[in-house]
Design a protein around this motif. Structure first.
Motif, PDB file in Angstrom:
ATOM      1  N   ASN A 100       4.794   3.279   4.190  1.00 25.63           N
ATOM      2  CA  ASN A 100       6.179   2.826   4.110  1.00 25.63           C
ATOM      3  C   ASN A 100       7.162   3.741   4.807  1.00 25.63           C
ATOM      4  O   ASN A 100       8.229   4.054   4.275  1.00 25.63           O
ATOM      5  CB  ASN A 100       6.591   2.658   2.651  1.00 25.63           C
ATOM      6  CG  ASN A 100       6.612   1.181   2.273  1.00 25.63           C
ATOM      7  OD1 ASN A 100       6.855   0.337   3.137  1.00 25.63           O
ATOM      8  ND2 ASN A 100       6.359   0.869   1.037  1.00 25.63           N
ATOM      9  N   LEU A 101       6.800   4.139   5.994  1.00 22.88           N
ATOM     10  CA  LEU A 101       7.760   4.901   6.808  1.00 22.88           C
ATOM     11  C   LEU A 101       8.585   3.901   7.618  1.00 22.88           C
ATOM     12  O   LEU A 101       8.131   2.778   7.879  1.00 22.88           O
ATOM     13  CB  LEU A 101       7.017   5.847   7.749  1.00 22.88           C
ATOM     14  CG  LEU A 101       6.158   6.904   7.052  1.00 22.88           C
ATOM     15  CD1 LEU A 101       5.401   7.733   8.083  1.00 22.88           C
ATOM     16  CD2 LEU A 101       7.008   7.816   6.175  1.00 22.88           C
ATOM     17  N   ILE A 102       9.766   4.340   7.983  1.00 24.86           N
ATOM     18  CA  ILE A 102      10.609   3.454   8.802  1.00 24.86           C
ATOM     19  C   ILE A 102      10.099   3.528  10.243  1.00 24.86           C
ATOM     20  O   ILE A 102      10.045   4.621  10.820  1.00 24.86           O
ATOM     21  CB  ILE A 102      12.094   3.881   8.703  1.00 24.86           C
ATOM     22  CG1 ILE A 102      12.549   3.677   7.256  1.00 24.86           C
ATOM     23  CG2 ILE A 102      12.948   3.085   9.666  1.00 24.86           C
ATOM     24  CD1 ILE A 102      13.906   4.229   6.938  1.00 24.86           C
ATOM     25  N   PRO A 103       9.685   2.392  10.807  1.00 23.22           N
ATOM     26  CA  PRO A 103       8.952   2.430  12.082  1.00 23.22           C
ATOM     27  C   PRO A 103       9.765   2.937  13.262  1.00 23.22           C
ATOM     28  O   PRO A 103       9.196   3.441  14.225  1.00 23.22           O
ATOM     29  CB  PRO A 103       8.515   0.975  12.286  1.00 23.22           C
ATOM     30  CG  PRO A 103       9.434   0.175  11.438  1.00 23.22           C
ATOM     31  CD  PRO A 103       9.796   1.020  10.278  1.00 23.22           C
ATOM     32  N   PHE A 104      11.091   2.798  13.196  1.00 24.62           N
ATOM     33  CA  PHE A 104      11.879   3.213  14.367  1.00 24.62           C
ATOM     34  C   PHE A 104      12.371   4.653  14.263  1.00 24.62           C
ATOM     35  O   PHE A 104      13.160   5.104  15.090  1.00 24.62           O
ATOM     36  CB  PHE A 104      13.040   2.247  14.636  1.00 24.62           C
ATOM     37  CG  PHE A 104      13.977   2.018  13.476  1.00 24.62           C
ATOM     38  CD1 PHE A 104      15.004   2.912  13.225  1.00 24.62           C
ATOM     39  CD2 PHE A 104      13.847   0.898  12.679  1.00 24.62           C
ATOM     40  CE1 PHE A 104      15.889   2.676  12.175  1.00 24.62           C
ATOM     41  CE2 PHE A 104      14.715   0.668  11.638  1.00 24.62           C
ATOM     42  CZ  PHE A 104      15.739   1.563  11.369  1.00 24.62           C
ATOM     43  N   LEU A 105      11.899   5.353  13.234  1.00 23.78           N
ATOM     44  CA  LEU A 105      12.228   6.780  13.112  1.00 23.78           C
ATOM     45  C   LEU A 105      10.953   7.601  13.274  1.00 23.78           C
ATOM     46  O   LEU A 105       9.886   7.195  12.803  1.00 23.78           O
ATOM     47  CB  LEU A 105      12.867   7.069  11.752  1.00 23.78           C
ATOM     48  CG  LEU A 105      14.174   6.343  11.425  1.00 23.78           C
ATOM     49  CD1 LEU A 105      14.677   6.756  10.042  1.00 23.78           C
ATOM     50  CD2 LEU A 105      15.243   6.638  12.471  1.00 23.78           C
ATOM     51  N   TYR A 145       6.097   8.763  16.255  1.00 23.99           N
ATOM     52  CA  TYR A 145       6.497   7.610  15.444  1.00 23.99           C
ATOM     53  C   TYR A 145       5.338   7.210  14.527  1.00 23.99           C
ATOM     54  O   TYR A 145       4.176   7.476  14.851  1.00 23.99           O
ATOM     55  CB  TYR A 145       6.903   6.441  16.352  1.00 23.99           C
ATOM     56  CG  TYR A 145       8.269   6.665  16.964  1.00 23.99           C
ATOM     57  CD1 TYR A 145       9.422   6.315  16.265  1.00 23.99           C
ATOM     58  CD2 TYR A 145       8.399   7.260  18.215  1.00 23.99           C
ATOM     59  CE1 TYR A 145      10.678   6.550  16.806  1.00 23.99           C
ATOM     60  CE2 TYR A 145       9.658   7.507  18.756  1.00 23.99           C
ATOM     61  CZ  TYR A 145      10.791   7.149  18.049  1.00 23.99           C
ATOM     62  OH  TYR A 145      12.023   7.392  18.583  1.00 23.99           O
TER      63      TYR A 145
ATOM     64  N   LYS B   6      18.859   4.503  16.870  1.00 24.84           N
ATOM     65  CA  LYS B   6      17.423   4.787  16.748  1.00 24.84           C
ATOM     66  C   LYS B   6      16.617   3.496  16.832  1.00 24.84           C
ATOM     67  O   LYS B   6      15.588   3.432  17.501  1.00 24.84           O
ATOM     68  CB  LYS B   6      17.136   5.486  15.408  1.00 24.84           C
ATOM     69  CG  LYS B   6      17.745   6.867  15.287  1.00 24.84           C
ATOM     70  CD  LYS B   6      16.959   7.871  16.087  1.00 24.84           C
ATOM     71  CE  LYS B   6      17.603   9.243  15.974  1.00 24.84           C
ATOM     72  NZ  LYS B   6      16.994  10.215  16.900  1.00 24.84           N
ATOM     73  N   ASP B   7      17.090   2.481  16.133  1.00 21.60           N
ATOM     74  CA  ASP B   7      16.376   1.197  16.135  1.00 21.60           C
ATOM     75  C   ASP B   7      16.378   0.585  17.529  1.00 21.60           C
ATOM     76  O   ASP B   7      15.359   0.091  18.011  1.00 21.60           O
ATOM     77  CB  ASP B   7      17.044   0.247  15.125  1.00 21.60           C
ATOM     78  CG  ASP B   7      16.303  -1.083  15.026  1.00 21.60           C
ATOM     79  OD1 ASP B   7      15.071  -1.076  15.191  1.00 21.60           O
ATOM     80  OD2 ASP B   7      16.954  -2.105  14.783  1.00 21.60           O
ATOM     81  N   HIS B  10      14.048   2.405  19.833  1.00 22.23           N
ATOM     82  CA  HIS B  10      12.642   2.127  19.533  1.00 22.23           C
ATOM     83  C   HIS B  10      12.249   0.725  20.003  1.00 22.23           C
ATOM     84  O   HIS B  10      11.096   0.498  20.373  1.00 22.23           O
ATOM     85  CB  HIS B  10      12.406   2.261  18.022  1.00 22.23           C
ATOM     86  CG  HIS B  10      10.964   2.244  17.657  1.00 22.23           C
ATOM     87  ND1 HIS B  10      10.093   3.250  18.014  1.00 22.23           N
ATOM     88  CD2 HIS B  10      10.209   1.338  16.982  1.00 22.23           C
ATOM     89  CE1 HIS B  10       8.879   2.970  17.561  1.00 22.23           C
ATOM     90  NE2 HIS B  10       8.922   1.812  16.934  1.00 22.23           N
ATOM     91  N   ASN B  11      13.190  -0.193  19.968  1.00 22.06           N
ATOM     92  CA  ASN B  11      12.909  -1.581  20.395  1.00 22.06           C
ATOM     93  C   ASN B  11      13.756  -1.916  21.613  1.00 22.06           C
ATOM     94  O   ASN B  11      14.412  -2.951  21.656  1.00 22.06           O
ATOM     95  CB  ASN B  11      13.225  -2.552  19.256  1.00 22.06           C
ATOM     96  CG  ASN B  11      12.388  -2.289  18.038  1.00 22.06           C
ATOM     97  OD1 ASN B  11      11.174  -2.451  18.052  1.00 22.06           O
ATOM     98  ND2 ASN B  11      13.020  -1.826  16.965  1.00 22.06           N
ATOM     99  N   HIS B 315      12.357  -5.181   5.393  1.00 19.66           N
ATOM    100  CA  HIS B 315      11.512  -4.225   4.672  1.00 19.66           C
ATOM    101  C   HIS B 315      12.074  -2.813   4.804  1.00 19.66           C
ATOM    102  O   HIS B 315      12.125  -2.056   3.818  1.00 19.66           O
ATOM    103  CB  HIS B 315      10.084  -4.294   5.213  1.00 19.66           C
ATOM    104  CG  HIS B 315       9.130  -3.448   4.435  1.00 19.66           C
ATOM    105  ND1 HIS B 315       8.794  -2.173   4.811  1.00 19.66           N
ATOM    106  CD2 HIS B 315       8.479  -3.679   3.268  1.00 19.66           C
ATOM    107  CE1 HIS B 315       7.956  -1.662   3.923  1.00 19.66           C
ATOM    108  NE2 HIS B 315       7.747  -2.561   2.977  1.00 19.66           N
ATOM    109  N   ASP B 316      12.528  -2.487   6.016  1.00 21.43           N
ATOM    110  CA  ASP B 316      13.108  -1.145   6.235  1.00 21.43           C
ATOM    111  C   ASP B 316      14.406  -0.983   5.437  1.00 21.43           C
ATOM    112  O   ASP B 316      14.693   0.091   4.905  1.00 21.43           O
ATOM    113  CB  ASP B 316      13.393  -0.918   7.729  1.00 21.43           C
ATOM    114  CG  ASP B 316      12.137  -1.113   8.567  1.00 21.43           C
ATOM    115  OD1 ASP B 316      11.043  -0.831   8.051  1.00 21.43           O
ATOM    116  OD2 ASP B 316      12.267  -1.565   9.711  1.00 21.43           O
ATOM    117  N   LEU B 319      13.540  -0.423   1.938  1.00 18.25           N
ATOM    118  CA  LEU B 319      13.061   0.960   1.796  1.00 18.25           C
ATOM    119  C   LEU B 319      14.237   1.945   1.759  1.00 18.25           C
ATOM    120  O   LEU B 319      14.265   2.879   0.943  1.00 18.25           O
ATOM    121  CB  LEU B 319      12.133   1.280   2.974  1.00 18.25           C
ATOM    122  CG  LEU B 319      11.450   2.636   2.978  1.00 18.25           C
ATOM    123  CD1 LEU B 319      10.587   2.793   1.736  1.00 18.25           C
ATOM    124  CD2 LEU B 319      10.592   2.781   4.225  1.00 18.25           C
TER     125      LEU B 319
END
Lengths: 234, 404
Positions: A100-105, A145, B6-7, B10-11, B315-316, B319
Motif C-alpha cells: 500500500n505505497l503510493i505509486p507515484f511517490l 518507485y 509528483k503524480d 509519474h504519469n 485507493h491512493d 490511503l
C-alpha cells in the motif's frame, strides 16, 4: 500519553444492520496492549479481525465500548472524542497485507508524506525518512518507485512510513501475506525489534502460525468474540 | 512535497496526451472567438479604413455593404456644396467572381475617387498606390496576385501595382482597389453582342414611340453610345463619402443632407452599427452561440477527465486519508491538477492556434481582450470541473485503502 498501555479496549462492540438483518461483527472486545508489546490477532476469515482493527485504528467507529490509546479515552461508544484523522496521523501507524505505497511517490517520498502531513519541515522530514529507510535496510532504494521494489522492500518502506511519526501503536493487517516464509518472518521480527526499541504497541492480524514465537501475546477471534490465547505464546 | 506534480511526473505520458486533447479543444474555442472577431473586423474594415465622417447612400437603404445602393455620381458635387463639408468622394463597391488559372476567384471591387484618393492610406505591404486613372489595381494579398500580374476584367487588362494585407470584404473576399471609373467599367461591362441587341431594342422602341414616328431621324440616336444619349443617365455609384471641416459637427452636415428626399445619410458609427446589426448579426450570433456551446463542452470534457483521473487515484486518496492527510491536501492535489490541465491546455491552444489559424480561409483574429477572457474562463472551468473529482474524493472512506 499517560500510562504504560499502548491501547486498551473495553466492551468494544460492532453491530451492522438492525432488526432481522442485525449482524454482530464484534462483541465485547476487551484487549490491553502494553507499550513495547507485539500482539498477534488470529482467526478465520469473517471472524471480525478487520472490524476490530479498523475500530482501534479509528477508521470504523464501534457501536459501543471504549477505546483508550496511550491512556487517553479516544472513543466512547459510537462517538469519537478526538478528530480521528488527526489522531491517526499522530499516534497510529498502519501496515497492510499489500505494501500500500503510493505509486507515484518514491520510497523516501512515501515516508516523507507521512511526516509532512504531520507538519514536519521538508528538510527535517527528508532526513528522518532517510534515517528510517536506513534503519530498515532499504536506504539504497530510497529514490525508487514502489513498482521497482521487491515485495519485501515495499513492506519495509511501508513499515518505515508507519514508524515515521513515532506512533503509540502500529496496526498491521496480514503484513506478510504477500511475502514468502523467510521474508515474512523477517518482517515479524522487525516488528518485534521496533516494538521493543521504540516502546510501540504492535497489533498484527495474521494467519501465519509459523511465526507466532515472535509475539509477546496472541489473541484469537471467532464469531466476533476475542480472547487471549496463552498457548500461542512461546 | 507537491502531490499533484509528483503524480503528473509519474504519469507524464497520460497527462501530456490529456493536455494536448484539452489544448486542441480550447484551440477550437479560441478559434471560434477569433473567427467571430474576424467577421466583425472584416465587415467593418472598409467603413473604418475609409475614414469618412458621413456616408450618403440611396434613400431608405442601409448602404452598399448591406444591400444594393445606387446614387448619381453628381451627388458628390451636391455634397461638396453643403456648408461644412471638406471633401466628398465617390464610392463604388461590388463583388465579382472570375476565373484565374482555372480556379474561381472572388474579388470585392472598391472604387477609389481618383485623383482625390489614390489609395495612399491603404496598408500597402508591397508596390505603390495607383498612379493613373485607368488599368491599375491594388490587390489584397489574400487574392494571391503578385505585383505586376495582369488580370482581364471585362474588356480591359488591369495590372497589380500594390499589395495590401488583411483588407477583406464582409463576405471574406479579398479587396481590390481600382479607380471609380474602372470599378464602374468592371461593374457595368456588357458584351458587344448585348450592346448591339440593346441598340436594336432602343431603335425598335424609338420607331414605335410617337416621337419616333413624327421625327424618324431621332430614332437614329439609339445607335449612339449611352453617355451621348440625354435620355439615359450616367452610371451610378454606390455611395458618397463625406468628410467635414474641422470645427463642424457631423450632425450639422448630416441634418442638411437628411433633408434631401433622394438619399439617406449615416455617420461612420451609424454605418458600422447597421452592418453589425444587419448582415453580420446572424453570423455573429451563430458563432457566439457555438462558442458558448464549445465552452460548455470543454468544461464537461475537462470535468470528466478530472473525474477519471480522480477515480484512478481513489485507493491512493483513501490511503492518504488513512495515514491522516487532511482534506485540504488531497483536494489541493485535485484542484492543482485541474488548474495545470487548464493552464497547460490553454498554452497549447494558443501556440497551436498561432500556427494553424493563418491557414484558415477566413481571418481568425485573436485580440488580447478575448485571450484574457478565455484564460479566465479556462481558470473558472478548471476549478468547476475539478468539483466532480473533489466530490468523489471527499466521499472516499479511509478503510477503502484496506481493501487492497
Amino acid at each position: 500519553m499517560r500510562n504504560g498501555f499502548a491501547i486498551e479496549t473495553k466492551g468494544l462492540t460492532k453491530v451492522y444492520g438492525s432488526g432481522n438483518t442485525e449482524v454482530v461483527a464484534m462483541s465485547n472486545a476487551d484487549v490491553t496492549i502494553r507499550r513495547g508489546e507485539v500482539a498477534a490477532l488470529l482467526g478465520p476469515s469473517g471472524s471480525g479481525k478487520s472490524t476490530f482493527l479498523t475500530a482501534i485504528g479509528l477508521i470504523n467507529p464501534p457501536s459501543a465500548g471504549q477505546i483508550r490509546i496511550g491512556g487517553e479515552l479516544v472513543v466512547d461508544g459510537p462517538v469519537a472524542l478526538r478528530d480521528a484523522r488527526s489522531f491517526r496521523r499522530k499516534f497510529i501507524g498502519f501496515v497492510f497485507q499489500k505494501s500500500n505505497l503510493i505509486p507515484f511517490l518514491s520510497a523516501i517520498e512515501n515516508v516523507r508524506i507521512a511526516l509532512e502531513i504531520n507538519a514536519w519541515p521538508a528538510a527535517a522530514a527528508r532526513e528522518r525518512a532517510m534515517e528510517l529507510l536506513d534503519y530498515l535496510g532499504v536506504a539504497d532504494r530510497a529514490d525508487h518507485y514502489p513498482a521497482t521494489l521487491s515485495g519485501g522492500q515495499q513492506q519495509r518502506v511501508a513499515v518505515a512510513r508507519a514508524l515515521a511519526n513515532q506512533p503509540s501503536i502500529i496496526l498491521a493487517d496480514e503484513p506478510t501475506a504477500a511475502l514468502d516464509g523467510r521474508l515474512g518472518r523477517q518482517v515479524m521480527e522487525l516488528f518485534r525489534k521496533l516494538a521493543h526499541e521504540h516502546g510501540t504497541g504492535v497489533v498484527v492480524v495474521t494467519h501465519d502460525h509459523r511465526a507466532l514465537d515472535v509475539f509477546d501475546s496472541v489473541y484469537e477471534m471467532e464469531d466476533g468474540v476475542i480472547r487471549r490465547s496463552e498457548s500461542g505464546v512461546q | 512535497m507537491n502531490l499533484a506534480v509528483k503524480d503528473i511526473r509519474h504519469n507524464f505520458g497520460r497527462f501530456a496526451l490529456t493536455t494536448v486533447g484539452v489544448g486542441m479543444l480550447l484551440m477550437i474555442v479560441m478559434g471560434m472567438g477569433g473567427i467571430y472577431r474576424g467577421i466583425i473586423e472584416d465587415a467593418t474594415l472598409l467603413v473604418d479604413e475609409s475614414d469618412a465622417d458621413l456616408w450618403i447612400v440611396q434613400r431608405n437603404t442601409r448602404g452598399p455593404f448591406a444591400e444594393v445602393s445606387r446614387v448619381p455620381a453628381n451627388l458628390v458635387h451636391r455634397a461638396l456644396a453643403v456648408p461644412g463639408v471638406e471633401t466628398a468622394r465617390e464610392f463604388v463597391y461590388h463583388t465579382i467572381q472570375r476565373e484565374r488559372e482555372g480556379k474561381p476567384i472572388r474579388i470585392a471591387v472598391v472604387g477609389l475617387s481618383w485623383p482625390t484618393d489614390k489609395g495612399e492610406s491603404l496598408p500597402l505591404i508591397a508596390g505603390r498606390a495607383l498612379a493613373q486613372n485607368h488599368f491599375e489595381m491594388i490587390a489584397d494579398a489574400r487574392l494571391g496576385m503578385p505585383l505586376g500580374e495582369q488580370i482581364r476584367l471585362g474588356k480591359e487588362n488591369y495590372t497589380v501595382v500594390g499589395i495590401t494585407e488583411n483588407m477583406i470584404g464582409s463576405s471574406g473576399d479579398g479587396l481590390a482597389f481600382f479607380t471609380v471609373a474602372d470599378a464602374l467599367d468592371i461593374q457595368f461591362e456588357v458584351p458587344g453582342e448585348a450592346v448591339r441587341l440593346e441598340r436594336q431594342a432602343r431603335y425598335a422602341r424609338g420607331t414605335l414611340s410617337e416621337l419616333g414616328r413624327k421625327q424618324p431621324a431621332l430614332a437614329e440616336t439609339a445607335f449612339m453610345a449611352p453617355r451621348e444619349i440625354p435620355a439615359i443617365g450616367p452610371r451610378q455609384i454606390s455611395a458618397v463619402m463625406v468628410n467635414v471641416l474641422p470645427g463642424t459637427t457631423q450632425q450639422s452636415v448630416a441634418a442638411v443632407v437628411a433633408g434631401w428626399s433622394d438619399v439617406s445619410v449615416y455617420t461612420a458609427d451609424g454605418q458600422r452599427d447597421l452592418l453589425l446589426r444587419g448582415p453580420v448579426e446572424k453570423v455573429r450570433r451563430q458563432i457566439g452561440l457555438f462558442r458558448v456551446l464549445l465552452t460548455i463542452i470543454a468544461a464537461i470534457i475537462m470535468a470528466l477527465i478530472l473525474y477519471t483521473l480522480t477515480l484512478d487515484k481513489l485507493h491512493d486518496i483513501a490511503l492518504l486519508k488513512l495515514i491522516g492527510a487532511p482534506n485540504r491536501r488531497i483536494l489541493g492535489m485535485i484542484l492543482q491538477q485541474a488548474l495545470l490541465l487548464g493552464i497547460v491546455g490553454y498554452g497549447i491552444a494558443y501556440v497551436a492556434g498561432l500556427r494553424i489559424f493563418p491557414g484558415f480561409p477566413r481571418r481568425v483574429i485573436l485580440t488580447n481582450n478575448d485571450l484574457v477572457q478565455l484564460a479566465l474562463i479556462v481558470l473558472v472551468i478548471s476549478v468547476l470541473s475539478s468539483a466532480l473529482g473533489i466530490w468523489k474524493a471527499v466521499r472516499v472512506e479511509p478503510n477503502e485503502a484496506l481493501s487492497g
